[in-house]
Design an enzyme around this catalytic site. Sequence first.
Site, PDB file in Angstrom:
ATOM      1  N   LYS A  51       1.393  -7.633   3.482  1.00 25.39           N
ATOM      2  CA  LYS A  51       0.325  -6.748   3.006  1.00 25.39           C
ATOM      3  C   LYS A  51      -0.158  -7.215   1.636  1.00 25.39           C
ATOM      4  O   LYS A  51       0.521  -7.999   0.962  1.00 25.39           O
ATOM      5  CB  LYS A  51       0.844  -5.306   2.938  1.00 25.39           C
ATOM      6  CG  LYS A  51       2.034  -5.114   1.999  1.00 25.39           C
ATOM      7  CD  LYS A  51       2.673  -3.731   2.141  1.00 25.39           C
ATOM      8  CE  LYS A  51       3.902  -3.602   1.258  1.00 25.39           C
ATOM      9  NZ  LYS A  51       4.616  -2.331   1.482  1.00 25.39           N
ATOM     10  N   ARG A 149       6.832  10.395   1.764  1.00 24.56           N
ATOM     11  CA  ARG A 149       5.525   9.753   1.593  1.00 24.56           C
ATOM     12  C   ARG A 149       4.738   9.961   2.885  1.00 24.56           C
ATOM     13  O   ARG A 149       3.742  10.675   2.882  1.00 24.56           O
ATOM     14  CB  ARG A 149       5.700   8.274   1.250  1.00 24.56           C
ATOM     15  CG  ARG A 149       4.392   7.553   0.981  1.00 24.56           C
ATOM     16  CD  ARG A 149       4.589   6.161   0.394  1.00 24.56           C
ATOM     17  NE  ARG A 149       5.307   5.227   1.265  1.00 24.56           N
ATOM     18  CZ  ARG A 149       5.441   3.924   1.026  1.00 24.56           C
ATOM     19  NH1 ARG A 149       4.900   3.400  -0.064  1.00 24.56           N
ATOM     20  NH2 ARG A 149       6.111   3.151   1.852  1.00 24.56           N
ATOM     21  N   TYR A 278     -11.245 -10.235 -29.797  1.00 22.87           N
ATOM     22  CA  TYR A 278     -11.745  -8.882 -30.047  1.00 22.87           C
ATOM     23  C   TYR A 278     -10.817  -8.106 -30.975  1.00 22.87           C
ATOM     24  O   TYR A 278      -9.606  -8.131 -30.825  1.00 22.87           O
ATOM     25  CB  TYR A 278     -11.885  -8.111 -28.736  1.00 22.87           C
ATOM     26  CG  TYR A 278     -12.999  -8.620 -27.851  1.00 22.87           C
ATOM     27  CD1 TYR A 278     -14.316  -8.625 -28.301  1.00 22.87           C
ATOM     28  CD2 TYR A 278     -12.726  -9.097 -26.582  1.00 22.87           C
ATOM     29  CE1 TYR A 278     -15.348  -9.097 -27.488  1.00 22.87           C
ATOM     30  CE2 TYR A 278     -13.746  -9.557 -25.761  1.00 22.87           C
ATOM     31  CZ  TYR A 278     -15.051  -9.558 -26.222  1.00 22.87           C
ATOM     32  OH  TYR A 278     -16.060 -10.016 -25.425  1.00 22.87           O
ATOM     33  N   MET A 327     -11.483 -10.346 -20.883  1.00 23.04           N
ATOM     34  CA  MET A 327     -11.639 -10.214 -19.428  1.00 23.04           C
ATOM     35  C   MET A 327     -11.437 -11.548 -18.716  1.00 23.04           C
ATOM     36  O   MET A 327     -10.809 -11.610 -17.661  1.00 23.04           O
ATOM     37  CB  MET A 327     -13.031  -9.657 -19.096  1.00 23.04           C
ATOM     38  CG  MET A 327     -13.186  -9.331 -17.610  1.00 23.04           C
ATOM     39  SD  MET A 327     -14.822  -8.755 -17.158  1.00 23.04           S
ATOM     40  CE  MET A 327     -14.899  -7.155 -17.944  1.00 23.04           C
TER      41      MET A 327
HETATM   42  C1  LIG Z   1       5.980  -2.743   1.475  1.00 29.56           C
HETATM   43  C2  LIG Z   1       6.973  -2.238   2.450  1.00 29.56           C
HETATM   44  C3  LIG Z   1       8.097  -2.994   2.801  1.00 29.56           C
HETATM   45  C4  LIG Z   1       8.484  -4.272   2.092  1.00 29.56           C
HETATM   46  O1  LIG Z   1       9.193  -3.917   0.926  1.00 29.56           O
HETATM   47  P1  LIG Z   1       9.864  -5.031  -0.020  1.00 29.56           P
HETATM   48  O2  LIG Z   1      10.576  -4.233  -1.048  1.00 29.56           O
HETATM   49  O3  LIG Z   1       8.750  -5.827  -0.593  1.00 29.56           O
HETATM   50  O4  LIG Z   1      10.762  -5.841   0.835  1.00 29.56           O
HETATM   51  C5  LIG Z   1       8.896  -2.528   3.826  1.00 29.56           C
HETATM   52  N1  LIG Z   1       8.633  -1.354   4.439  1.00 29.56           N
HETATM   53  C6  LIG Z   1       7.587  -0.585   4.100  1.00 29.56           C
HETATM   54  C7  LIG Z   1       7.343   0.695   4.798  1.00 29.56           C
HETATM   55  C8  LIG Z   1       6.735  -0.984   3.092  1.00 29.56           C
HETATM   56  O5  LIG Z   1       5.696  -0.201   2.738  1.00 29.56           O
END
Ligand SMILES: *Cc1c(COP(=O)(O)O)cnc(C)c1O
Length: 395
Positions: A51, A149, A278, A327
């Site tokens: 992700k 969550r 700056y 920036m």
């Molecule tokens: C992002 C995520 C992971 C991966 O977590 P890491 O700590 O980067 O290994 C695993 N499970 C869920 C549900 C996540 O959101």
Amino acid sequence: MTAALEPVAPGPASVLARRPAWVVVDHDAIADNVHELVRMVAPAAVCAVVKADAYGHGAVEVARTALAAGASWLAVAMAGEAAVLRAAGLTAPILVLGEPSPAEWDDAVALDLRVTLHHLAAVTGVGAAAVAAGRRTSVHLKVDTGMHRIGAAPADAVALADAVAAHPGLVLEGVWTHCPVADEPGNPFTEEQTGRFDAVVGSLRSAGHDPALVHAANSAAALEHPALRHDLARCGISVYGLDPSPALRGRLPLRPALTLAAAITNVAVVPAGDAVSYGLRRPCPVDTVVATVPLGYADGVPRRLAEVGGEVLVAGARRPFAGTITMDQLLVDCGPAGSPAADATATGDEVVLLGRQGAAVVEVAEWAERLGTITYEITCGISPRVPRRHVGRDR
Ligand SMILES: *Cc1c(COP(=O)(O)O)cnc(C)c1O
């Protein structure tokens, strides 16, 4: 017959790639990290979490390397990220870690994603989309065992599993949960959650469900809690060679894959008493060699890093920032004019912000500690306008 050659306007990606600032992603490190994880969690499989563009490393490239190195699954946060992987030709199973919204149901089905579900409305919605497409979509039921969550309450898990199993468009493939303190060794809450999750899995089995994939481990849990590895370990940060937390430092011999660097664009001698950037905040106590680096906070170098003792590597040595990070550019104090190292600084020299240069290293964990955050936020924050150079295995 040869067509006449027409001048072609350079594409945005190729122009960006010529910018004198870059991220280098070391695919040998990624492959080695995945090998370590595969070995550690066996007989569980490794799901490489890619992700957020593989935590800033490049999702398509990392996914290919992780799969070649023995990961068998991929995971992303949302259907749009999965679409990028499918468009690149990746056919591995892709788990979406959040429940798709109604607008994403058709896409999730069409892209053949493994969808996380935990609301009945999404079960019937995704199921209907699958039936309409003439497909069966594999579902992973998310159970909330204490992070609060997303996820179904443990008491609702069997009813949801019944609904999935009864739907002609759906297959109950997995059940999973997520652990908020697995990166804190000794925190008893993870054991508590393990018990709650095992009870949920037991109740599903008693009700006649037998999901092929039970999973609960992120990197931290995979490293620290063997009982949570089950069938699949969802590993993100460890794939990139970073520890899930300082407390888990060195649990596995992981190698960071990312380097952030740039070439100096300007070198100036700033007279004693003058300040730079700056705010003109800090006057130079002596005549000082100041180098300009074409990276700034819009690239993911936090402005605050200069205020909390951040350093960069120039000619194999640590150097402090010379003033406020802007920036698009930042300034480095290369030392007093007249000192051989400072005087040797030249336009075009490499400056490393994250990673190694010679024997010196600035770790992502160092930024995280200085900035009061976690390594994840640092690498995810390196913006798409920094070109990624992929090196190592098969390149
Ligand atoms: C992002 C995520 C992971 C991966 O977590 P890491 O700590 O980067 O290994 C695993 N499970 C869920 C549900 C996540 O959101």
